[in-house]
Enzyme design. Structure first.
Site, PDB file in Angstrom:
ATOM      1  N   GLN A   1       1.218  -1.199  -0.009  1.00 27.90           N
ATOM      2  CA  GLN A   1      -0.103  -0.156  -0.133  1.00 27.90           C
ATOM      3  C   GLN A   1       0.664   1.643  -0.254  1.00 27.90           C
ATOM      4  O   GLN A   1       0.419   2.372  -0.145  1.00 27.90           O
ATOM      5  CB  GLN A   1      -1.336   0.100   1.193  1.00 27.90           C
ATOM      6  CG  GLN A   1      -1.888  -1.197   1.392  1.00 27.90           C
ATOM      7  CD  GLN A   1      -2.274  -0.918   2.199  1.00 27.90           C
ATOM      8  OE1 GLN A   1      -2.572  -1.309   3.554  1.00 27.90           O
ATOM      9  NE2 GLN A   1      -3.870  -0.659   2.626  1.00 27.90           N
TER      10      GLN A   1
ATOM     11  N   HIS B   1      -1.635   1.263  -4.471  1.00 30.60           N
ATOM     12  CA  HIS B   1      -1.446   2.487  -4.352  1.00 30.60           C
ATOM     13  C   HIS B   1      -0.479   3.164  -4.947  1.00 30.60           C
ATOM     14  O   HIS B   1      -0.730   4.956  -4.713  1.00 30.60           O
ATOM     15  CB  HIS B   1      -1.740   2.996  -2.684  1.00 30.60           C
ATOM     16  CG  HIS B   1      -2.648   2.024  -2.212  1.00 30.60           C
ATOM     17  ND1 HIS B   1      -2.662   2.759  -0.573  1.00 30.60           N
ATOM     18  CD2 HIS B   1      -3.940   2.236  -2.704  1.00 30.60           C
ATOM     19  CE1 HIS B   1      -4.013   1.686  -0.637  1.00 30.60           C
ATOM     20  NE2 HIS B   1      -4.295   1.238  -1.132  1.00 30.60           N
TER      21      HIS B   1
ATOM     22  N   CYS C   1       0.028  11.121 -17.246  1.00 27.32           N
ATOM     23  CA  CYS C   1      -0.936  12.176 -18.148  1.00 27.32           C
ATOM     24  C   CYS C   1      -1.784  11.994 -18.042  1.00 27.32           C
ATOM     25  O   CYS C   1      -2.928  11.015 -18.349  1.00 27.32           O
ATOM     26  CB  CYS C   1      -0.011  12.347 -19.540  1.00 27.32           C
ATOM     27  SG  CYS C   1      -0.779  12.962 -20.530  1.00 27.32           S
TER      28      CYS C   1
ATOM     29  N   CYS D   1       4.781  16.306 -20.452  1.00 28.23           N
ATOM     30  CA  CYS D   1       4.903  14.632 -20.576  1.00 28.23           C
ATOM     31  C   CYS D   1       5.014  13.800 -20.986  1.00 28.23           C
ATOM     32  O   CYS D   1       5.713  14.408 -22.555  1.00 28.23           O
ATOM     33  CB  CYS D   1       3.090  14.381 -21.012  1.00 28.23           C
ATOM     34  SG  CYS D   1       2.590  12.078 -21.478  1.00 28.23           S
TER      35      CYS D   1
ATOM     36  N   GLY E   1       2.211  -4.186   9.040  1.00 26.13           N
ATOM     37  CA  GLY E   1       2.669  -3.359   9.537  1.00 26.13           C
ATOM     38  C   GLY E   1       1.222  -2.396   8.901  1.00 26.13           C
ATOM     39  O   GLY E   1       1.439  -1.036   8.351  1.00 26.13           O
ATOM     40  N   THR E   2       0.630  -3.056   8.557  1.00 27.47           N
ATOM     41  CA  THR E   2      -1.688  -2.157   8.593  1.00 27.47           C
ATOM     42  C   THR E   2      -2.105  -1.959   9.233  1.00 27.47           C
ATOM     43  O   THR E   2      -1.981  -2.825   9.959  1.00 27.47           O
ATOM     44  CB  THR E   2      -1.815  -3.029   6.974  1.00 27.47           C
ATOM     45  OG1 THR E   2      -2.634  -3.986   7.589  1.00 27.47           O
ATOM     46  CG2 THR E   2      -0.802  -3.165   6.392  1.00 27.47           C
ATOM     47  N   SER E   3      -2.862  -0.548   9.140  1.00 26.24           N
ATOM     48  CA  SER E   3      -3.527  -0.849  10.358  1.00 26.24           C
ATOM     49  C   SER E   3      -5.228  -1.249  10.372  1.00 26.24           C
ATOM     50  O   SER E   3      -5.734  -1.083  11.219  1.00 26.24           O
ATOM     51  CB  SER E   3      -4.446   0.769   9.819  1.00 26.24           C
ATOM     52  OG  SER E   3      -4.626   1.131   8.712  1.00 26.24           O
TER      53      SER E   3
ATOM     54  N   ASN F   1       2.831  -6.581  12.928  1.00 29.37           N
ATOM     55  CA  ASN F   1       1.832  -5.246  13.771  1.00 29.37           C
ATOM     56  C   ASN F   1       2.805  -4.917  14.871  1.00 29.37           C
ATOM     57  O   ASN F   1       2.940  -5.875  15.553  1.00 29.37           O
ATOM     58  CB  ASN F   1       0.772  -5.467  13.269  1.00 29.37           C
ATOM     59  CG  ASN F   1       0.632  -3.675  12.763  1.00 29.37           C
ATOM     60  OD1 ASN F   1       1.063  -3.308  12.034  1.00 29.37           O
ATOM     61  ND2 ASN F   1      -1.258  -3.558  13.064  1.00 29.37           N
TER      62      ASN F   1
ATOM     63  N   GLU G   1       1.550  -3.139  16.757  1.00 29.87           N
ATOM     64  CA  GLU G   1      -0.181  -3.417  17.867  1.00 29.87           C
ATOM     65  C   GLU G   1      -1.147  -4.543  17.017  1.00 29.87           C
ATOM     66  O   GLU G   1      -1.089  -3.895  15.852  1.00 29.87           O
ATOM     67  CB  GLU G   1      -0.538  -2.207  17.930  1.00 29.87           C
ATOM     68  CG  GLU G   1      -0.831  -1.693  17.689  1.00 29.87           C
ATOM     69  CD  GLU G   1      -0.858  -0.187  17.914  1.00 29.87           C
ATOM     70  OE1 GLU G   1      -1.670   1.124  17.123  1.00 29.87           O
ATOM     71  OE2 GLU G   1      -0.506   0.478  19.074  1.00 29.87           O
TER      72      GLU G   1
HETATM   73 ZN    ZN Z   1       0.489  12.469 -22.403  1.00 29.67          ZN
END
Ligand code: ZN
Length: 240
Positions: free
Chosen positions: A88, A106, A114, A133, A173-175, A199, A201
């Site tokens: 992510q 993500h 572009c 671009c 390591g994700t929430s 994690n 926690e």
């Molecule tokens: Zn372009």
């Protein structure tokens, strides 16, 4: 066990010194998410949004992968079964550690998109409002290739296919608060995979995991990778 899917999130980059969005207070480096990480924010104030991502991109040059990134790259290199690291995170720390079987759901700070011609390309340094671009040469149409809130994460079909085939799903390591990633553990469980959470926690979804390990990713991930590689099944049948 042959097929492993690993989901990584902010917790693994935090130990390298990168701040990311925290659901708890809705802030990212002091900015409200609505002001820097939505298509509406970009339409309203492209200069602010570009400044924010230009700063995040510049920060990459000041940080290094940590032991958790290095351990996952080692697992990627040595694991002969299928493996997919779904991150992510928009930084390049997995790549710099050497991971190859990697997917950025993500988007990536080091890529531009572009909106005039739909091309995506690598981008180093500042982008800014006037960026041109690399394909159609339109000025002012390049945005960070980042999935903002309200936009569809990348390669969900490929992620789903990997989860369907997974024997083991590991969330690091994700929430557990941001969908669709927060639902991967249930998809994997439904298809019969074992599931592990690593994690700092317990996450919001911790109850959905078969096994949970809590501590810094830079300590827990290398330990886990070592266990997996020591315990691995023979990769080929023995010669007759
Ligand atoms: Zn372009």
């Amino acid at each position: 066990m042959r097929n492993i899917v690993i989901l990584t999130g902010a917790g693994i980059s935090a130990e390298s010194g990168l701040q990311t969005f925290r659901a708890a207070d809705g802030l990212w480096e002091g900015h409200r998410v609505e002001d820097v990480a939505t298509p509406e924010a970009f339409a309203r104030d492209p200069e602010l949004v570009h400044d924010f991502y230009d700063a995040r991109r510049a920060r990459l040059g000041e940080v290094m992968p940590n032991a958790a990134h290095v351990a996952l790259a080692r697992l990627d290199a040595e694991w002969a079964g299928q493996l997919l690291i779904v991150t992510q995170n928009v930084d390049d720390l997995h790549e710099r550690a050497g991971a190859k079987r990697l997917l950025h759901m993500h988007g990536e700070l080091l890529r531009g998109w572009c909106v005039a011609c739909d091309a995506r390309f690598g981008w180093a340094g500042a982008m800014g409002e006037g960026a041109t671009c690399l394909h159609c040469h339109s000025p002012g149409k390049v945005r960070p290739d980042i999935v903002w809130f309200g936009e569809m994460p990348y390669e969900m079909d490929r992620i789903d296919a990997a989860l369907m085939n997974a024997d083991l799903f590991v969330s690091i390591g994700t929430s557990g608060a941001v969908y669709p990633a927060a639902g991967f553990v249930q998809t994997a469980t439904y298809r019969g995979a074992r599931t592990l959470e690593i994690n700092l926690e317990p996450s919001q979804g911790s109850i959905f995991f078969d096994e949970r390990r809590y501590g810094p990713a830079s300590e827990e991930v290398p330990k886990w990778v070592e266990e997996v590689l020591v315990a691995k099944e023979p990769l080929k049948p023995p010669p007759i």
